[in-house]
Design a protein around this motif. Structure first.
Motif, PDB file in Angstrom:
ATOM      1  N   VAL A  36       0.857  -1.173   0.000  1.00 17.56           N
ATOM      2  CA  VAL A  36       0.000   0.000   0.000  1.00 17.56           C
ATOM      3  C   VAL A  36       0.894   1.224   0.000  1.00 17.56           C
ATOM      4  N   VAL A  37       0.601   2.188  -0.824  1.00 19.87           N
ATOM      5  CA  VAL A  37       1.417   3.384  -0.912  1.00 19.87           C
ATOM      6  C   VAL A  37       0.558   4.612  -0.620  1.00 19.87           C
ATOM      7  N   THR A  38       0.955   5.415   0.341  1.00 21.14           N
ATOM      8  CA  THR A  38       0.288   6.681   0.600  1.00 21.14           C
ATOM      9  C   THR A  38       1.353   7.742   0.765  1.00 21.14           C
ATOM     10  N   PRO A  39       1.739   8.416  -0.324  1.00 20.74           N
ATOM     11  CA  PRO A  39       2.798   9.415  -0.199  1.00 20.74           C
ATOM     12  C   PRO A  39       2.300  10.700   0.437  1.00 20.74           C
ATOM     13  N   VAL A  40       3.066  11.221   1.365  1.00 19.10           N
ATOM     14  CA  VAL A  40       2.762  12.508   1.979  1.00 19.10           C
ATOM     15  C   VAL A  40       4.066  13.287   2.061  1.00 19.10           C
ATOM     16  N   ASP A  41       4.213  14.316   1.255  1.00 15.97           N
ATOM     17  CA  ASP A  41       5.423  15.117   1.264  1.00 15.97           C
ATOM     18  C   ASP A  41       5.278  16.242   2.286  1.00 15.97           C
ATOM     19  N   THR A  42       6.168  16.314   3.218  1.00 22.54           N
ATOM     20  CA  THR A  42       6.100  17.331   4.254  1.00 22.54           C
ATOM     21  C   THR A  42       6.977  18.508   3.874  1.00 22.54           C
ATOM     22  N   ALA A  43       6.809  19.597   4.602  1.00 22.96           N
ATOM     23  CA  ALA A  43       7.542  20.828   4.294  1.00 22.96           C
ATOM     24  C   ALA A  43       9.044  20.652   4.413  1.00 22.96           C
ATOM     25  N   SER A  44       9.494  19.707   5.208  1.00 21.03           N
ATOM     26  CA  SER A  44      10.930  19.509   5.404  1.00 21.03           C
ATOM     27  C   SER A  44      11.567  18.728   4.266  1.00 21.03           C
ATOM     28  N   GLY A  45      10.765  18.183   3.390  1.00 17.31           N
ATOM     29  CA  GLY A  45      11.292  17.361   2.312  1.00 17.31           C
ATOM     30  C   GLY A  45      11.284  15.886   2.613  1.00 17.31           C
ATOM     31  N   VAL A  46      10.963  15.489   3.853  1.00 18.40           N
ATOM     32  CA  VAL A  46      10.836  14.066   4.193  1.00 18.40           C
ATOM     33  C   VAL A  46       9.618  13.501   3.477  1.00 18.40           C
TER      34      VAL A  46
END
Length: 348
Positions: A36-46
Motif C-alpha cells: 500500500v502506498v500513501t505518499p505525503v510530502d512534508t515541508a521539510s522534504g521528508v
C-alpha cells in the motif's frame, strides 16, 4: 510549526486507511500484493510511504517508511527502526521519532506491531512481548530487502516498552548494529513489580490467579475482557499513567486505531517476559534517553547496570518526564539531537 506538520500527515495517513493505490515508482521499493502506498510530502522534504511486509503465521505488518530529503534510490542509507510503546500505533511517538530521524538523513521505519493498528493478527489488543520481539526481526528482514538500505548500518530505537523490546531483541539479532531506548521500560518487570515497584510476590501471584480465572471463563465462552492501559487517574495513579491518560486518551495524541485497550489475558504474557534475560549478549553500542523527572528512571538504571558492553550511555533530558519524551518539543528536540549523533557515530 513542526507540530502542525506532524499532525497533518498523521491525519492524512489515518484517513487513507488501507486504500490500495498503484505503486508510484519509488526506486527500490518492491511491489507486492499487499503493498500500500500513501505518499505525503512534508515541508521539510521528508517523504512518507506506507509499506507492508509479512511475518510468521501469515500476519501482515503495516508501517510508514520515512525517506530523507533529496532521497536517491541509487544510494545506500543507514536505517533506523522506531518501535512503539505498548498500546500505541505508528502514528504516535514512534512515528514522530522516525520522522525526525529522517529529517537528519536516515531511512526510518515505524510500524504497527502484530495485533495493533493496521497490522494483522487476532485477537487484536493482544500485548504479546515475545511476538513483539519477532516483529522486530521481521522488520529487519524487510529493511535488508531494500537496495537503498545499507544492511551493515541498521539501528533500532524503542520507546517505553518498545525500548525494552529492542533491548530484548538485539542480543540475538546481530543485524541491529546500534540500540537506543527512549523512556525505556521492561514490560515484564513493570508488570511484576508494578510501575512504581513494591508489589510483593504474594500480590503478583494473586494477580496471576485472577488472570487465569478470567482465561478459564473465556475458554468457556465468555467475551474476551479488555481493560485500559491508562485508566482514568485517581490519587493513587503513577505520574506516567496519569500523563499517559492525557497522551493516549485525549486530543493530544489520540488515534482511532489506538483505543488504549489491551486484553486482560495479556497480563500473564507480560509478567512472563524479561527484557534482560539475554542481555549479557548485547555488545552493540547502547544509548538510553530518560527524562530527569521520569518515574521510570529505575528501569533505565536497571538496563544500564545489566548491560555488559563498554559502549553504553545514559542521556538525561533535564526537567522532563517519561511521557514528555513522547511528543513535548522541549524534550524531543534534545533527544533527537542526541540520537542523531549516536546513530551517525555508531552506524558508520
Amino acid at each position: 510549526m513542526k507540530k502542525i506538520i506532524l499532525s497533518t500527515f498523521a491525519l492524512l495517513l489515518a484517513a487513507s486507511g488501507a486504500m490500495a493505490q498503484q505503486n508510484d515508482g519509488l526506486p527500490g521499493v518492491p511491489q507486492t500484493e499487499s503493498y500500500v502506498v500513501t505518499p505525503v510530502d512534508t515541508a521539510s522534504g521528508v517523504i512518507v510511504r506506507k509499506v507492508s511486509f509479512l511475518r510468521s503465521n501469515n500476519i501482515v505488518l503495516v508501517g510508514n517508511l520515512f525517506l530523507p530529503k533529496d532521497f536517491d534510490g541509487a544510494k545506500r542509507y543507514p536505517a533506523i527502526l522506531s518501535i512503539h510503546p505498548a498500546g500505541s500505533v505508528k502514528e504516535q511517538s514512534s512515528g514522530l521519532y522516525a520522522y525526525r530521524l529522517a529529517e537528519n538523513g536516515f531511512v526510518s521505519l515505524a510500524f504497527d506491531a502484530a495485533y495493533a493498528g493496521e497490522s494483522g493478527g487476532t485477537p487484536h489488543w493482544s500485548e504479546a512481548p515475545y511476538e513483539r520481539v519477532e516483529d522486530i526481526r521481521y522488520a529487519v528482514d524487510y529493511l535488508v530487502t531494500l537496495p537503498f538500505v545499507d544492511e551493515r548500518r541498521i539501528g533500532a530505537l524503542g520507546l517505553c516498552a518498545g525500548g525494552g523490546y529492542v533491548i530484548a531483541t538485539a542480543p540475538t539479532e546481530r543485524r541491529i548494529r546500534a540500540v537506543a531506548g527512549v523512556s525505556a521500560a521492561d514490560i515484564g518487570a513493570a508488570n511484576r513489580e508494578s510501575w512504581l515497584r513494591g508489589r510483593s510476590v504474594e500480590e503478583q501471584i494473586r494477580l496471576l490467579e485472577d488472570v487465569s480465572e478470567q482465561r478459564t471463563r473465556e475458554a468457556r465462552g465468555a467475551e474476551l475482557m479488555k481493560v485500559y492501559m491508562c485508566p482514568e487517574p485517581d490519587e493513587n495513579t503513577a505520574p506516567s499513567f496519569r500523563e499517559g491518560y492525557e497522551y493516549y486518551r485525549t486530543a493530544r495524541a489520540w488515534h482511532p486505531r489506538a483505543d488504549n485497550f489491551y486484553l486482560r489475558r495479556s497480563q500473564a504474557s507480560k509478567m512472563a517476559f524479561s527484557a534482560i534475560e539475554n542481555i549479557y549478549l548485547l555488545t552493540q553500542p547502547v544509548l538510553l534517553v530518560v527524562g530527569e523527572k521520569a518515574d521510570s528512571e529505575w528501569q533505565t538504571e536497571r538496563f544500564y547496570n545489566a548491560l555488559p558492553g563498554k559502549e553504553k550511555e545514559v542521556f538525561t533530558v533535564p526537567g522532563y518526564s517519561h511521557i514528555d519524551l513522547y511528543d513535548t518539543p522541549g524534550a524531543v528536540n534534545p533527544a533527537v539531537e542526541k540520537l542523531t549523533e549516536f546513530f551517525k557515530r555508531t552506524l558508520k
